[in-house]
Design a protein around this motif. Structure first.
Motif, PDB file in Angstrom:
ATOM      1  N   ARG A 267       0.736  -1.100  -0.124  1.00  0.00           N
ATOM      2  CA  ARG A 267      -0.004  -0.164  -0.110  1.00  0.00           C
ATOM      3  C   ARG A 267       0.848   0.976  -0.114  1.00  0.00           C
ATOM      4  O   ARG A 267       1.762   1.351   0.658  1.00  0.00           O
TER       5      ARG A 267
ATOM      6  N   ASP B  23      -8.948   0.896  -0.992  1.00  0.00           N
ATOM      7  CA  ASP B  23      -8.685  -0.261  -0.444  1.00  0.00           C
ATOM      8  C   ASP B  23      -7.490  -0.966  -0.926  1.00  0.00           C
ATOM      9  O   ASP B  23      -7.566  -1.131  -2.304  1.00  0.00           O
TER      10      ASP B  23
ATOM     11  N   SER C 223       4.351  -6.595   3.945  1.00  0.00           N
ATOM     12  CA  SER C 223       3.217  -6.820   3.731  1.00  0.00           C
ATOM     13  C   SER C 223       2.366  -5.751   4.348  1.00  0.00           C
ATOM     14  O   SER C 223       2.586  -5.593   5.697  1.00  0.00           O
TER      15      SER C 223
ATOM     16  N   THR D 260      -3.812  -3.631  -0.668  1.00  0.00           N
ATOM     17  CA  THR D 260      -3.180  -4.772   0.104  1.00  0.00           C
ATOM     18  C   THR D 260      -2.083  -4.942  -0.822  1.00  0.00           C
ATOM     19  O   THR D 260      -2.119  -4.797  -2.139  1.00  0.00           O
TER      20      THR D 260
ATOM     21  N   ILE E 284      -1.752  -3.758   4.855  1.00  0.00           N
ATOM     22  CA  ILE E 284      -3.134  -3.221   4.452  1.00  0.00           C
ATOM     23  C   ILE E 284      -3.265  -2.035   4.883  1.00  0.00           C
ATOM     24  O   ILE E 284      -3.137  -1.380   5.697  1.00  0.00           O
TER      25      ILE E 284
ATOM     26  N   LYS F 221      -6.802   1.081   4.455  1.00  0.00           N
ATOM     27  CA  LYS F 221      -8.097   1.185   4.137  1.00  0.00           C
ATOM     28  C   LYS F 221      -8.246   2.628   4.784  1.00  0.00           C
ATOM     29  O   LYS F 221      -8.059   2.806   5.932  1.00  0.00           O
TER      30      LYS F 221
END
Length: 396
Positions: A3, A179, A167, A181, A169, A171
């Motif tokens: 992201r 959104d 890694s 990932t 996420i 949002k």
């Protein structure tokens, strides 16, 4: 994909006290507030200062640690009194492994570290925080092979190769939302020096290079009309270079005091720029595609560690003062960072000549911080952090 918004966190997560980097990657590092650069202990040398490996006894050392990190629920209260919200509390369990070989010839050793040098998770459920950071989660793992070379009985140098995997996420939930990932693999290097002019006096110097975290993947962008963009995206963010200079002195009582000065090149993080493969839509382009100014500043970190060795027990304590790299104009809900003071302690027990066990803990007390900018108009507080570790070491 990683992201884009997650990357800034990754960067900050690459530094615990400034941002959310975690230099406390082993039991002893946690006990000593990472003041273990000049005076090393066992397998942890593979990461804290690999040059110290050259002065270790001719035996293999391996240590496995389990690290707990608990983040208090950050509170935000607006200056006008209309908003009083809390982020969710976060709990993590992180493994750590360090290994140092026997001597290779007369003047060389190799080591390997698998650690979590940074990470972050910040989740909000209420407005206005969800408009920027409904969830920001980042996981970082570093694999760091190193080699040390003894120049003479007082001086050694080392070099290492860093492989950093990430890694996460990201949002946000608003009229215009995103959104994302993703993940990435990036590389860098580290250098180290250990100088021991006398048996009591030790110096250490380490450098970890800047790593450009390059991310490519997929993003979904939403407008009030629904899904607006579903396609490729990329971003590059620097994981800043870090320099540590340390001095340690061991008294006749077998008590060692170490001081570490750390300089972090956070000024490399000037802006965050998302790039998309396709067109995100003319009216939405400024929201999603325009570069976001960060202008972070270089920071200074001051660490103090005390080690007292007994027949079977080793007692440790430490303290650290750290600065936040984030200027008021860039502070927001993604990373409500502030200056901090941390204290730590730990104990290690030699169960036998080959096996030792230990426990350590660090508590970071972060200052409350007020800011007024385009994102916030209020105060962040209650952002303290607890880190604990249990470890098992083996020599053979």
């Amino acid at each position: 994909m990683k992201r884009l918004t997650l990357l800034p966190l990754l960067i900050s997560s690459a530094m615990y006290a400034s941002g959310y980097k975690i230099p406390e990657t082993s039991l002893n590092a946690i006990a000593l507030s990472a003041a273990n650069v000049a005076h090393g202990h066992g397998a942890e040398n593979a990461y804290s200062n690999p040059a110290n490996m050259a002065f270790m006894k001719d035996e293999q050392n391996i240590e496995a640690d389990l690290i707990y990190i608990g983040l208090d629920p950050v509170r935000y209260k607006s200056n006008d009194g209309t908003t009083d919200i809390n982020a969710k509390s976060e709990t993590f369990f992180l493994p750590s492994l360090n290994y140092v070989s026997k001597e290779l010839g007369n003047n060389a050793r190799v080591g390997l570290s698998i650690v979590v040098p940074g990470g972050l998770s910040k989740r909000w459920s209420d407005s206005p925080a969800v408009e920027q950071a409904q969830e920001f989660t980042l996981e970082v793992v570093e694999i760091n092979p190193t080699a040390a070379f003894k120049i003479n009985e007082k001086l050694a140098v080392a070099v290492g190769f860093r492989v950093v995997t990430t890694s996460g996420i990201v949002k946000s939930k608003a009229a215009v939302s995103r959104d994302m990932t993703g993940d990435s693999i990036d590389v860098g290097y580290n250098l180290a020096l250990a100088y021991k002019p006398t048996q009591a006096l030790e110096f250490g110097l380490t450098y970890r290079s800047n790593i450009n975290l390059s991310v490519e993947g997929e993003a979904k962008l939403y407008s009030p009309a629904g899904l607006t963009y579903d396609g490729g995206a990329s971003v590059t963010v620097p994981l800043p270079a870090t320099l540590n200079a340390a001095v340690a002195y061991t008294f006749a009582s077998k008590t060692t005091v170490e001081f570490v000065y750390e300089r972090v090149n956070w000024s490399a993080y000037e802006y965050l720029d998302f790039n998309y493969v396709g067109n995100v839509g003319g009216n939405l382009s400024p929201y999603f595609d325009d570069p976001i100014t960060k202008d972070w500043k270089d920071t200074n970190v001051y660490r103090l560690g005390i080690t007292h060795e007994m027949d079977k027990y080793t007692l440790m304590a430490g303290a650290v003062r750290d600065e936040s790299p984030i200027p008021d104009k860039s502070l927001n809900f993604e990373l409500p960072d502030s200056d901090s003071i941390s204290i730590s302690a730990g104990i290690r027990y030699d169960y036998s000549k080959s096996i030792n066990v230990g426990f350590s803990a660090l508590y970071s007390m972060r200052d409350s911080r007020k800011a007024i900018n385009d994102h916030v108009d209020g105060e962040f507080s209650n952002s303290n952090v607890l880190i604990m570790s249990a470890g098992l070491g083996y020599k053979f």
